[in-house]
Motif scaffolding. Structure first.
Motif, short mmCIF file in Angstrom:
data_model
loop_
_atom_site.label_atom_id
_atom_site.label_comp_id
_atom_site.label_asym_id
_atom_site.label_seq_id
_atom_site.Cartn_x
_atom_site.Cartn_y
_atom_site.Cartn_z
N THR A 212 34.14 18.74 54.23
CA THR A 212 35.11 20.04 54.61
C THR A 212 36.38 19.53 54.76
O THR A 212 36.74 18.45 55.34
N LEU B 8 32.13 21.27 62.66
CA LEU B 8 32.20 19.99 62.05
C LEU B 8 31.48 18.88 62.51
O LEU B 8 31.42 18.81 63.80
N ALA C 228 37.45 12.36 62.41
CA ALA C 228 37.58 12.67 60.96
C ALA C 228 37.03 11.39 60.06
O ALA C 228 37.21 10.18 60.54
N LEU D 94 35.67 20.40 67.31
CA LEU D 94 34.71 20.25 66.27
C LEU D 94 33.42 21.36 66.24
O LEU D 94 33.15 21.69 65.34
N GLN E 185 38.60 24.71 55.73
CA GLN E 185 39.03 25.39 56.91
C GLN E 185 40.18 25.35 57.42
O GLN E 185 40.79 24.01 57.36
N VAL F 163 39.71 20.00 56.58
CA VAL F 163 40.31 20.81 57.98
C VAL F 163 41.86 20.67 57.74
O VAL F 163 42.52 19.62 57.77
N PHE G 25 34.33 15.11 57.73
CA PHE G 25 35.38 16.15 57.18
C PHE G 25 36.76 15.49 57.15
O PHE G 25 36.94 14.23 57.70
#
Length: 365
Positions: A224, A190, A265, A185, A248, A226, A195
Motif C-alpha cells: 500500500t 495497514l 512503514a 494503522l 490510500q 499511503v 506500506f
C-alpha cells in the motif's frame, strides 16, 4: 552586537507548513543555546502579530504588537509595522520573506523553486516572491539558506552573491521527542512494513506521479502507498493522474500520527525533482524508516549514502528499489543503521549555533 535580535514572528497563527516548523525549531533551539551562553550580550525577542499562543522561552522575550494594528494585514504588518517598531534592532526572518526597508536583517530563504520549478506555483505567488527576493538579496545584510544546493541555486538565479549567503542545515532530532500514535494503522488497515509513505502533494516538482505509476505495477500490488498531507485522490485525478487501488490517502496527520506511521512503514518514498533541503527523509531515517529518494536537489547532500536512489522518471526503477527495501533484510538493516547515523549529524542545537554565529559575524561588536 545590536541591543536586540528580533525574530519576525509573523508565521505564528498561520497555517502550519514545513517552513514554519523549521522556524519554530530554530527559535526554540536558539533560546536553549543562549540560555547556556552567559557571555552573549544581545537580548533576543520574538515579535508576533496578535494574541496567538506561542511556546514559552527562557531567554527570548515575546513582544506582542500594538493593539492599534491588530487588524493590519500580515503583509502590511511585516513590511510597514515591523521595521518601524523594531527600527533599532537586527531582525531575523526565518520564513523566506522579510521587510524590504530594514537593512539590518537576515533572511532565511529555503530554496529557489519559484525560479527552478515555476509550474508548481501560481503566477501571482511567483511574481511576489521574485520581487521580494530581488530586494531582500540586495538590501539585507545576510541571507541564510538550508543547503549548499540551495546556496548555489540562489547565486545562479541572482538572488544574492555567494559571499552573502551562509548555509545552516536543518535539524531533525525533534522527531525523537514525539510520542508515536499508531492509531492510523488500524484506521487505514495497514500492516507494519507492508506500506510505503509519501507526501500527498500535487506540485509538479514533488513528482508523486512516478509513485502512482510504480504502485500500479504488479510488483507492488500487495503493498500500500499511503499519501499523507492535504491533497486528495480527486486532486490527482483532476490533473490526469491514474490512482491505483492500492493507494490510500491519510489526509492531514498529527505529528504523533506521522511518527507512528514512520516507525511502522516499510519505507518513505521521496521522488522530488528538486528540494532545498528535504526534511521528511531525515525524520524517517531518525526513526529507523528506510528511505528511497530521487538523486536530485539537496537530497544527495542531506541523505548521503543512507538512502537508496531511484531515477525520478522511471517507475520501474522505483518499483524495484522499493521491493528491495521491503524484501531484502540485509539491505533494509543496512539502510536503517546508516540512516540513523546520517540523521544524527543534523541537530537543531547545531543549526542554532550556526545561525547565531552567522548573525554575530555581520553585526557590530
Amino acid at each position: 552586537m545590536y541591543k536586540t535580535i528580533a525574530f519576525n514572528g509573523k508565521f505564528f497563527g498561520a497555517e502550519l507548513t514545513g517552513v514554519h516548523r523549521v522556524a519554530e525549531q530554530l527559535i526554540a533551539a536558539t533560546d536553549a543555546l543562549i540560555a547556556e551562553q552567559s557571555g552573549d550580550s544581545a537580548d533576543y525577542a520574538l515579535v508576533i502579530r496578535n494574541s496567538v499562543k506561542v511556546p514559552s522561552y527562557r531567554k527570548i522575550l515575546c513582544v506582542r504588537e500594538n493593539p492599534l494594528v491588530r487588524r493590519m494585514h500580515r503583509i502590511a504588518w511585516e513590511q510597514l509595522y515591523l521595521p518601524l517598531a523594531r527600527r533599532k534592532d537586527f531582525i531575523l526572518n526565518l520564513c523566506n520573506l522579510g521587510p524590504l526597508f530594514h537593512h539590518d536583517s537576515a533572511t532565511l530563504i529555503h530554496d529557489a523553486q519559484v525560479y527552478s520549478a515555476p509550474e508548481s506555483y501560481s503566477l501571482s505567488f511567483r511574481l511576489w516572491y521574485k520581487l521580494l527576493f530581488f530586494f531582500i538579496g540586495r538590501r539585507h545584510k545576510l541571507i541564510v539558506t538550508v543547503s549548499e544546493f540551495s546556496r548555489r541555486e540562489l547565486v545562479h538565479y541572482g538572488v544574492a552573491s555567494a559571499d552573502k549567503i551562509v548555509v545552516v542545515h536543518n535539524g531533525c532530532d525533534h522527531v525523537l521527542q514525539i510520542r508515536p500514535d499508531e492509531g492510523r494503522l488500524a484506521t487505514l488497515n495497514l500492516a507494519p512494513r507492508r506500506f510505503v509513505l509519501a507526501l500527498a502533494n500535487t506540485q509538479k516538482h514533488k513528482n508523486i506521479a512516478v509513485l502512482l505509476k510504480a504502485f500500479a505495477k504488479s510488483e507492488l500490488q500487495d503493498v500500500t502507498l499511503v499519501l499523507f498531507g492535504g491533497a486528495k485522490k480527486a486532486d490527482f485525478e483532476d490533473l490526469g493522474h491514474v490512482v491505483p487501488p492500492n493507494v490510500q490517502f491519510a489526509g492531514w496527520v498529527t505529528d504523533p500520527e506521522l511518527v507512528g506511521l514512520m516507525i511502522n512503514a516499510g519505507a518513505l518514498a521521496f521522488p522530488s525533482l528538486t528540494e532545498g533541503f528535504g526534511l521528511p527523509p531525515l525524520e524517517a531515517m531518525a526513526l529507523g524508516c528506510p528511505v528511497v529518494a530521487a538523486p536530485f536537489g539537496a537530497l544527495p547532500e542531506v541523505c548521503g549514502k543512507a538512502a537508496l536512489y531511484a531515477d525520478p522518471f522511471d517507475p520501474d526503477e522505483w518499483s524495484l528499489k522499493i521491493r528491495t527495501v521491503l524484501d531484502d533484510e540485509a539491505v533494509r538493516q543496512s539502510l536503517i543503521s546508516a540512516g540513523r547515523r546520517q540523521a544524527g549529524i543534523f541537530t537543531w542545537k547545531q543549526a542554532a549555533r550556526n545561525l547565531v554565529d552567522a548573525v554575530k559575524a555581520v553585526t557590530p561588536a
